[in-house]
Design a protein around this motif. Structure first.
Motif, PDB file in Angstrom:
ATOM      1  N   PRO A 241      50.184  38.755  35.140  1.00  0.00           N
ATOM      2  CA  PRO A 241      49.330  39.433  36.128  1.00  0.00           C
ATOM      3  C   PRO A 241      49.837  40.799  36.566  1.00  0.00           C
ATOM      4  N   TYR A 242      51.151  41.011  36.597  1.00  0.00           N
ATOM      5  CA  TYR A 242      51.705  42.277  37.081  1.00  0.00           C
ATOM      6  C   TYR A 242      52.154  43.187  35.939  1.00  0.00           C
ATOM      7  N   GLN A 243      51.849  42.807  34.693  1.00  0.00           N
ATOM      8  CA  GLN A 243      52.109  43.624  33.503  1.00  0.00           C
ATOM      9  C   GLN A 243      53.585  43.994  33.355  1.00  0.00           C
ATOM     10  N   HIS A 244      54.452  43.024  33.603  1.00  0.00           N
ATOM     11  CA  HIS A 244      55.886  43.240  33.437  1.00  0.00           C
ATOM     12  C   HIS A 244      56.246  43.387  31.959  1.00  0.00           C
ATOM     13  N   GLY A 245      57.083  44.360  31.670  1.00  0.00           N
ATOM     14  CA  GLY A 245      57.573  44.546  30.315  1.00  0.00           C
ATOM     15  C   GLY A 245      56.555  45.082  29.342  1.00  0.00           C
ATOM     16  N   ALA A 648      36.125  33.635  38.623  1.00  0.00           N
ATOM     17  CA  ALA A 648      37.408  34.097  39.141  1.00  0.00           C
ATOM     18  C   ALA A 648      37.862  33.084  40.179  1.00  0.00           C
ATOM     19  N   PRO A 649      39.087  32.581  40.076  1.00  0.00           N
ATOM     20  CA  PRO A 649      39.533  31.560  41.037  1.00  0.00           C
ATOM     21  C   PRO A 649      39.675  32.125  42.442  1.00  0.00           C
ATOM     22  N   GLY A 650      39.445  31.274  43.444  1.00  0.00           N
ATOM     23  CA  GLY A 650      39.629  31.669  44.825  1.00  0.00           C
ATOM     24  C   GLY A 650      41.089  31.598  45.238  1.00  0.00           C
ATOM     25  N   TYR A 651      41.347  31.884  46.511  1.00  0.00           N
ATOM     26  CA  TYR A 651      42.723  31.858  47.005  1.00  0.00           C
ATOM     27  C   TYR A 651      42.724  31.758  48.521  1.00  0.00           C
ATOM     28  N   ALA A 652      43.862  31.377  49.069  1.00  0.00           N
ATOM     29  CA  ALA A 652      44.098  31.385  50.515  1.00  0.00           C
ATOM     30  C   ALA A 652      45.475  31.983  50.753  1.00  0.00           C
ATOM     31  N   LEU A 653      45.557  32.958  51.645  1.00  0.00           N
ATOM     32  CA  LEU A 653      46.811  33.649  51.921  1.00  0.00           C
ATOM     33  C   LEU A 653      47.222  33.447  53.374  1.00  0.00           C
ATOM     34  N   LEU A 654      48.524  33.384  53.596  1.00  0.00           N
ATOM     35  CA  LEU A 654      49.087  33.317  54.939  1.00  0.00           C
ATOM     36  C   LEU A 654      49.897  34.581  55.187  1.00  0.00           C
ATOM     37  N   ALA A 682      53.453  32.585  51.129  1.00  0.00           N
ATOM     38  CA  ALA A 682      53.683  31.571  50.096  1.00  0.00           C
ATOM     39  C   ALA A 682      53.871  32.154  48.705  1.00  0.00           C
ATOM     40  N   ASN A 683      53.789  33.497  48.588  1.00  0.00           N
ATOM     41  CA  ASN A 683      53.998  34.198  47.309  1.00  0.00           C
ATOM     42  C   ASN A 683      53.036  33.706  46.231  1.00  0.00           C
ATOM     43  N   GLN A 684      51.766  33.592  46.588  1.00  0.00           N
ATOM     44  CA  GLN A 684      50.762  33.147  45.634  1.00  0.00           C
ATOM     45  C   GLN A 684      50.383  34.277  44.677  1.00  0.00           C
ATOM     46  N   THR A 685      50.026  33.913  43.477  1.00  0.00           N
ATOM     47  CA  THR A 685      49.427  34.843  42.525  1.00  0.00           C
ATOM     48  C   THR A 685      47.918  34.708  42.637  1.00  0.00           C
ATOM     49  N   TYR A 686      47.250  35.812  42.904  1.00  0.00           N
ATOM     50  CA  TYR A 686      45.807  35.743  43.149  1.00  0.00           C
ATOM     51  C   TYR A 686      45.129  37.005  42.644  1.00  0.00           C
ATOM     52  N   ALA A 718      45.412  42.051  39.834  1.00  0.00           N
ATOM     53  CA  ALA A 718      46.117  41.038  40.609  1.00  0.00           C
ATOM     54  C   ALA A 718      46.408  41.560  42.007  1.00  0.00           C
ATOM     55  N   GLY A 719      46.536  40.624  42.951  1.00  0.00           N
ATOM     56  CA  GLY A 719      46.923  40.974  44.309  1.00  0.00           C
ATOM     57  C   GLY A 719      48.434  40.984  44.470  1.00  0.00           C
ATOM     58  N   SER A 720      48.879  41.448  45.613  1.00  0.00           N
ATOM     59  CA  SER A 720      50.301  41.641  45.855  1.00  0.00           C
ATOM     60  C   SER A 720      51.038  40.313  46.001  1.00  0.00           C
ATOM     61  N   PRO A 721      52.206  40.187  45.381  1.00  0.00           N
ATOM     62  CA  PRO A 721      53.075  39.052  45.708  1.00  0.00           C
ATOM     63  C   PRO A 721      53.627  39.210  47.122  1.00  0.00           C
ATOM     64  N   ARG A 722      54.492  38.278  47.526  1.00  0.00           N
ATOM     65  CA  ARG A 722      55.046  38.351  48.885  1.00  0.00           C
ATOM     66  C   ARG A 722      55.618  39.748  49.143  1.00  0.00           C
ATOM     67  N   ALA A 723      55.311  40.283  50.315  1.00  0.00           N
ATOM     68  CA  ALA A 723      55.748  41.638  50.651  1.00  0.00           C
ATOM     69  C   ALA A 723      56.165  41.699  52.115  1.00  0.00           C
ATOM     70  N   TYR A 724      57.133  42.568  52.400  1.00  0.00           N
ATOM     71  CA  TYR A 724      57.672  42.731  53.742  1.00  0.00           C
ATOM     72  C   TYR A 724      57.454  44.177  54.181  1.00  0.00           C
TER      73      TYR A 724
END
Length: 732
Positions: A241-245, A648-654, A682-686, A718-724
């Protein structure tokens, strides 16, 4: 947060009307469902984009556009089928138009730190706002200089190298009010090739020339420099999802996106390269300058005259071709509002005229696989214009102590003229093909509403509204294959919508606003991607479709005496959109077949979305000013294609946030504000954004199923992974 009421409730009611600046800058459509968000709901957090401003507003959703701040904002599904910007809406800022005459508005120029609030007028709104207000209108309100009363300096910082440095100057008294804002935000992004650097300046000056005359001057300037990843297929998203490498990956690398570029920039063999190697991105500038004169003939009659110049210059190597050119637009309007008394009843009358004009000239170039979006041969060029001439009136009659009746009519004549030259290259020769469009449209939009306020804290309303939106020049020149060519047969879309709503308050404990809507569309304009190696999305008319749903907002203070600083804020939207008459023709190399989409859900539309915040701010005592919230955001799964084969799958974020605004008795410390937040705990992939994709006709004459469509590119971010994130703001 939910707004106070449906616009147009009588002034004698004691329902507090938030969302109206001290000098109302824009006409609020009487009887129209209206929700607002104030700065208190977004000023204490990171404020990366307009998404942070509208997340709490019922009926409003958002997805990721083409760039970090290019949020696709949608009202009742208006922009759910778009890959960028704010579509099927009229967008204003302090009453000045932010939508160009071709219906284009973008969110890149919005930094939430500059704003006092936002009002959303939901449902068909062309009676007052004209062309493209098919799903409503949005007005952003910048902060008042008198409220700032000095200089504020701030900085946000956090994950993925994000830093936003901003400053706000505010001064004001009875004679003038000045707000000057500037910011620069930059970051690396969480997807490969999504580094960005964006600067924004925003100025508003109000000068009272005399007790009956005011001048309002407005400037917005934005420069966006953003690298751009490629939208993925669902299969690629699931694999990487984040196109690593993927920086040096070929088209065969698992999960890595690529674009196919002509080796010589003209014809022949192509090479698959990554977005980084190609140098894909957006390098755009937007400058808006506006001036409005307001004159009071009397305490009951106000005349407004306004002029706005808007230039959008784009340089966008976002696909195998690079799109370059300026869009210059001019908007002039004049309107009169009169408040009269007739036989003991009140009548508010509004009438106005407007004219806007857009001229543009752009070129597209093939991109060479040399890096830095190097240009090869020109693949097309286009020149054209669009202008809209409109008139509208509205009568709001308070004919009895508890009753309002509203009637109105608006109309627009539109002229679109454009030419496109297409170039084809071979070893033997260069050929060109000219496509022309010269289209004229005339649309009318009547409306009527009835508002009943039986008690101080109750309001019931019913409204029938209509709206229209013409195709834009860009829609007319992209074929079903996603290539430049003729699509000049498009018609205007129109809608008739019915709203039934209620607004109820129980003191300071509960505030509920609920609206049910049912809208009938003719020739709805729907866009879909034909893949990443195409030049753009194809737009078509669906002869008939229906949108129906419910919008609900709730503010609840469950224990006002025991826990006065605690509150629950909830917004929910159910949006069910279906085709009622549309036959889609699919083709392969041997045959074409028609498929009825009657009863199918319109792709891209999120059927259920919910935002719930649990907030607490300590009002007194040792910890006064300390607060925070826990937020849950839920988005349902939604279809990606007309045949409803792939979802497209749904999601729930906290998300969690804590902030501190020291009280005044703490002296100079009171001038300091800080916050810290964690997004996606929760570091969801969405999926943050997914544009509709084209269905496919297989060699056997059958429609492709989900397995085949999962490989269709050009759809998903893709949406953002866990972020501070954290930030500080100092008031001098």
């Amino acid at each position: 947060m939910i707004g106070p009421k449906a616009a147009g409730l009588p002034a004698v009611e004691h329902i507090v009307v938030t969302g109206i600046s001290r000098a109302p800058a824009t006409i609020r459509p009487a009887g129209q469902t209206t929700y607002s968000a104030e700065a208190s709901s977004f000023a204490g957090q990171v404020g990366q984009s307009v998404a942070d401003m509208v997340v709490t507003i019922p009926g409003v959703s958002f997805t990721q556009g083409n760039g970090p701040r290019d949020t696709v904002v949608s009202v009742r599904g208006s922009g759910d089928r778009q890959s960028y910007g704010l579509k099927n809406l009229q967008v204003l800022e302090d009453g000045f138009p932010m939508t160009q005459p071709d219906g284009t508005a973008r969110a890149d120029l919005i930094d939430p730190h500059a704003y006092d609030g936002v009002d959303v007028f939901e449902g068909p709104a062309s009676t007052v706002y004209g062309n493209y207000a098919i799903n409503g209108a949005i007005n952003f309100r910048t902060r008042q200089g008198a409220d700032i009363h000095g200089l504020e300096l701030g900085s946000d910082f956090g994950s993925f190298g994000m830093v936003n440095t901003y400053a706000t100057l505010g001064l004001g008294n009875h004679a003038y009010d000045l707000m000057v804002f500037g910011s620069n935000v930059r970051g690396n992004g969480f997807i490969a090739n999504s580094h960005y650097d964006t600067s924004t300046e925003n100025i508003r000056l109000r000068v009272n020339l005399a007790p009956s005359d005011r001048l309002i001057f407005k400037v917005v300037n934005n420069i966006t420099h953003a690298n751009l990843p490629v939208r993925l297929s669902l299969d690629q998203y699931r694999a990487n999802p984040y196109q690593h490498g993927c920086a040096d990956a070929s088209a065969a690398a698992a999960g890595c996106a690529s674009v196919n570029l002509l080796l010589n920039g003209r014809f022949g063999a192509r090479e698959a390269v990554s977005p980084q190697a190609a140098g894909l991105g957006r390098f755009d500038r937007r400058t808006i300058i506006g001036l409005r004169w307001e004159h009071d003939f009397s305490s009951r009659t106000t005349w407004r005259n306004q002029f706005t110049y808007d230039q959008r210059h784009i340089d966008q190597p976002t696909s195998p071709t690079s799109f370059v050119g300026p869009y210059n637009s001019y908007n002039a309007s004049s309107d009169v509002t009169n408040r009269a008394s007739i036989g003991g009843t009140s009548l508010e009358s509004f009438a106005g005229i407007s004219f806007d004009y857009l001229d543009y000239g752009y070129q597209t170039y093939n991109i060479l696989p040399l890096g830095g979006a190097a240009r090869g041969a020109m693949s097309s060029q286009s020149y054209g214009h669009q202008w809209n001439l409109g008139a509208r009136f509205q009568e709001d009659w308070h004919f009895a102590p508890d009753w309002h009746a509203v009637v109105g009519l608006g109309g627009t004549y539109s002229d679109i003229g454009a030419t496109q030259a297409l170039y084809a290259y071979s070893a033997a020769a260069t050929t060109s093909n000219l496509v022309t469009a010269n289209r004229f449209f005339f649309n009318l939009a009547p409306e009527g509403a009835l508002i009943y306020t039986p008690a101080r804290d109750w309001a019931l309303y019913a409204r029938v509204g209509t709206a229209y939106g013409t195709p834009s020049a860009s829609n007319l020149f992209i074929t079903p294959q996603g290539q430049y060519g003729s699509n000049t047969q498009l018609k205007s879309q129109s809608s008739v919508g019915v709203d039934l709503g209620a607004d109820w308050r129980l003191g300071k404990i509960v505030h509920v606003q609920a609206t049910g809507f049912y809208e009938f569309y003719n020739n709805e304009l729907v866009s879909q991607s034909a893949g990443v190696n195409t030049v753009g999305a194809y737009t078509f008319n669906a002869p008939a479709s229906q949108h129906r749903g419910v919008v609900l907002g709730l503010d609840y203070t469950p224990m006002p005496h025991i826990l006065p600083g605690g509150k629950i804020a909830l917004s929910y939207t159910y949006d069910n959109q279906v085709y009622t008459n549309y036959t889609e023709v699919l083709s392969n190399s041997q045959v074409s077949r028609g498929f009825s989409r009657k009863g199918d859900h319109i792709p891209g539309v999120i059927p259920n979305f919910l935002n719930a915040r649990f907030l607490y701010d300590q009002p007194t005592g040792r910890f006064e000013g300390l607060g925070g919230y826990a937020e849950v955001t839920w988005r349902d799964a939604y279809w990606l294609d007309n045949a409803n084969m792939l979802k497209a799958p749904g999601y729930a974020l906290l998300n969690l946030e804590i902030h501190y605004d020291p009280p005044r008795h703490m002296g100079w410390v009171h001038r300091l504000h800080w916050y810290f937040e964690v997004q996606n705990v929760a570091n969801q992939t969405y999926i943050a954004g997914a544009t509709p994709i084209s269905d496919i006709l297989l060699a056997n004459g059958q429609q492709a199923g989900a397995g085949n469509l999962g490989a269709s590119t050009g759809s998903i971010y893709a949406g953002s992974p866990r972020a501070y994130f954290g930030g500080v703001r100092l008031r001098l």
